[in-house]
Write an enzyme that holds these catalytic residues in place. Structure first.
Site, PDB file in Angstrom:
ATOM      1  N   TYR A  53       0.854  -1.198   0.000  1.00 59.37           N
ATOM      2  CA  TYR A  53       0.000   0.000   0.000  1.00 59.37           C
ATOM      3  C   TYR A  53       0.883   1.239   0.000  1.00 59.37           C
ATOM      4  CZ  TYR A  53      -4.944  -1.062   0.318  1.00 59.37           C
ATOM      5  OH  TYR A  53      -6.232  -1.399   0.010  1.00 59.37           O
ATOM      6  N   GLU A  55      -0.394   4.826  -0.454  1.00 58.88           N
ATOM      7  CA  GLU A  55      -1.174   6.064  -0.628  1.00 58.88           C
ATOM      8  C   GLU A  55      -0.278   7.289  -0.507  1.00 58.88           C
ATOM      9  OE1 GLU A  55      -2.193   3.548   1.280  1.00 58.88           O
ATOM     10  OE2 GLU A  55      -4.384   3.433   1.343  1.00 58.88           O
ATOM     11  N   ASP A 198      -7.047  13.491 -24.694  1.00 57.11           N
ATOM     12  CA  ASP A 198      -6.926  12.092 -24.286  1.00 57.11           C
ATOM     13  C   ASP A 198      -6.207  11.367 -25.426  1.00 57.11           C
ATOM     14  OD1 ASP A 198      -7.287   9.398 -23.899  1.00 57.11           O
ATOM     15  OD2 ASP A 198      -9.413   9.520 -23.388  1.00 57.11           O
ATOM     16  N   THR A 224      -3.900   6.070 -21.668  1.00 55.80           N
ATOM     17  CA  THR A 224      -3.677   4.743 -21.102  1.00 55.80           C
ATOM     18  C   THR A 224      -2.237   4.386 -21.442  1.00 55.80           C
ATOM     19  OG1 THR A 224      -4.506   3.737 -23.130  1.00 55.80           O
ATOM     20  CG2 THR A 224      -6.047   3.903 -21.290  1.00 55.80           C
ATOM     21  N   LYS A 227      -1.872   0.673 -24.859  1.00 55.63           N
ATOM     22  CA  LYS A 227      -2.239   0.543 -26.276  1.00 55.63           C
ATOM     23  C   LYS A 227      -0.961   0.639 -27.115  1.00 55.63           C
ATOM     24  CE  LYS A 227      -6.980   2.141 -25.592  1.00 55.63           C
ATOM     25  NZ  LYS A 227      -7.134   2.820 -24.305  1.00 55.63           N
ATOM     26  N   ARG A 233      -1.596  -2.566 -18.497  1.00 52.08           N
ATOM     27  CA  ARG A 233      -2.925  -1.951 -18.488  1.00 52.08           C
ATOM     28  C   ARG A 233      -2.941  -0.883 -17.394  1.00 52.08           C
ATOM     29  NH1 ARG A 233      -7.161  -3.173 -21.139  1.00 52.08           N
ATOM     30  NH2 ARG A 233      -5.894  -4.698 -22.212  1.00 52.08           N
TER      31      ARG A 233
HETATM   32  N1  DSN Z   1     -11.595  -0.022 -25.128  1.00 50.72           N
HETATM   33  C1  DSN Z   1     -10.651   0.913 -25.672  1.00 50.72           C
HETATM   34  C2  DSN Z   1     -10.667   0.915 -27.159  1.00 50.72           C
HETATM   35  O1  DSN Z   1     -10.773  -0.149 -27.685  1.00 50.72           O
HETATM   36  O2  DSN Z   1     -10.548   1.942 -27.793  1.00 50.72           O
HETATM   37  C3  DSN Z   1     -10.809   2.292 -25.150  1.00 50.72           C
HETATM   38  O3  DSN Z   1     -11.856   2.395 -24.311  1.00 50.72           O
END
Ligand code: DSN
Length: 416
Positions: A53, A55, A198, A224, A227, A233
């Site tokens: 943990y 925080e 984003d 994120t 990707k 993730r």
């Molecule tokens: N699920 C992701 C996508 O496939 O674009 C983003 O939310």
């Protein structure tokens, strides 16, 4: 990695994991938001950091025993700053949707107006779709693309002047064109709005210098890490110094509890990989592969939304091109081991459960080492499978070809 303990202790989970490993090894992954992390990233994810943990933030934690978590989190922050030239970075968001909620609540009050891109025009659920919590809290107004398939900046400016948003949000999950950062920033400035981007889908292309870096142009940038960036993730927020305190407070204690330190450590590892010259080669190859995919699919009679692509994916009007629905196409391709997702096209008259389009992305197969030659073969398979989607025998035969090609570009050879 050899999962002997798991195999002995919990054969049910082990079996499922082995099934998923085989599916990834033998399948052609064309979901635009997916990728294969390195074994080093997997090791960090499966590490003892999961027990801790933490925080708070490095050097300012609520619990003791943080000498090593502080090292991992500081490495992740410093590497992200170097990759994106960001003034401030928070690596704690558990994923993209929380990252966006954290950013909204850092700068907005309930009821404030936000301009965000419409989902069917390539935006994202968390950019104000009525089914989301953020749309219940804030007053989202959604802008669209024009007939040529580009964001309609004139209309966006008119909407900004009319609605006087506190925040103007850019970002997409199916829009395939390059955003004009300067135009976007000028509109935000004109109406005194905070600008946010984003970059979840294109973060790896930016880190690999294949696309222009938007971080200097925007007040807040969320992403994120799993990707095109090819990390674990997770989520991340970058911002100008003036928003740093508000973002950090909004992440913790505002929205989340303890950060997932195994995940933060894995982000540090992935960012280290993205700083290497080989990642630039990877990012450039993604763009080359996507361009070949665009050319080949057009040649095979498919209509591409937005006229084509400037990034890692294409959005195809399958129903308009071949009279086959998005769902039928997804299912037919699943049968030959090609995984992609059905997707709405702008102002789609069909339902989200069986829309007109499919989204196709190349980041994962580019990680496997596939190049232009393989993309041509895959494009032809997509055409053949869709045009013969009712011919089970044909699909079965094609599936063997897909497996053969995947085996020529192996992944996770050391995992058992
Ligand atoms: N699920 C992701 C996508 O496939 O674009 C983003 O939310």
């Amino acid at each position: 990695m050899i999962y002997n303990n798991l195999k002995k202790q919990d054969s049910a989970v082990y079996k499922a994991m082995q099934g998923e490993l085989k599916r990834q090894q033998e399948g052609m992954e064309l979901i635009a938001s997916e990728n294969y992390v390195s074994e080093a990233v997997l090791e960090a994810l499966g590490s003892v950091f999961t027990n801790k943990y933490s925080e708070g933030y490095p050097s300012h934690r609520y619990y003791g025993g943080q000498e090593f978590t502080d090292i991992a989190e500081t490495l992740a922050i410093d590497r992200a700053k170097k990759l994106f030239g960001a003034e401030h970075v928070n690596v704690q968001p558990h994923s993209g949707a929380p990252a966006n909620m954290i950013a909204y609540s850092a700068v907005l009050k309930p009821g404030d107006t936000v301009l965000g891109m419409d989902l069917s025009h390539g935006g994202h659920l968390t950019h104000g779709h009525p089914v989301t919590l953020s749309a219940q809290i804030y007053n989202f107004i959604r802008y669209k693309t024009d007939k040529s398939g580009k964001i309609d900046y004139k209309e966006l400016e008119k909407m900004a002047v009319k609605h006087k948003p506190k925040l103007i949000l850019a970002g997409f999950s199916a829009y395939t064109r390059q955003l004009d950062y300067k135009k976007f920033q000028a509109i935000a400035k004109k109406v005194g709005a905070i600008s946010m981007f984003d970059i979840a889908h294109i973060a790896g292309l930016i880190a690999g210098k294949a696309l222009l870096n938007p971080v200097p142009y925007f007040d807040i940038v969320t992403t994120t890490t799993h990707k095109t960036l090819r990390g674990p993730r997770g989520g991340m927020i970058m911002c100008k110094k003036e928003f740093a305190k508000a973002i950090d407070k909004s992440a913790f204690p505002g929205f989340q509890g303890g950060p997932h330190m195994n995940n933060v450590a894995a982000k540090a590892v992935a960012f280290g990989e993205a700083l290497k010259p080989s990642f630039k080669t990877y990012a450039k190859q993604i763009l080359k592969n996507a361009k070949v995919l665009e050319t080949e699919l057009k040649k095979h009679g498919f209509k591409l939304m937005f006229g084509g692509t400037d990034n890692h994916m294409v959005l195809v009007d399958i129903f308009g091109s071949k009279g086959v629905t998005g769902k039928e196409a997804e299912e037919a391709l699943d049968k030959i081991g090609i995984t992609l997702n059905k997707n709405m096209i702008p102002d789609d008259p069909r339902s989200p459960f069986d829309p007109s389009g499919v989204r196709i992305g190349v980041p994962a197969i580019t990680t496997r080492g596939m190049k232009e030659k393989e993309i041509r073969i895959i494009s032809k398979w997509i055409k053949d499978a869709i045009e013969n989607h009712k011919d089970e025998k044909f699909l079965k035969k094609l599936h063997q070809e897909v497996i053969k090609l995947c085996k020529r570009f192996p992944i996770y050879k050391n995992i058992k």
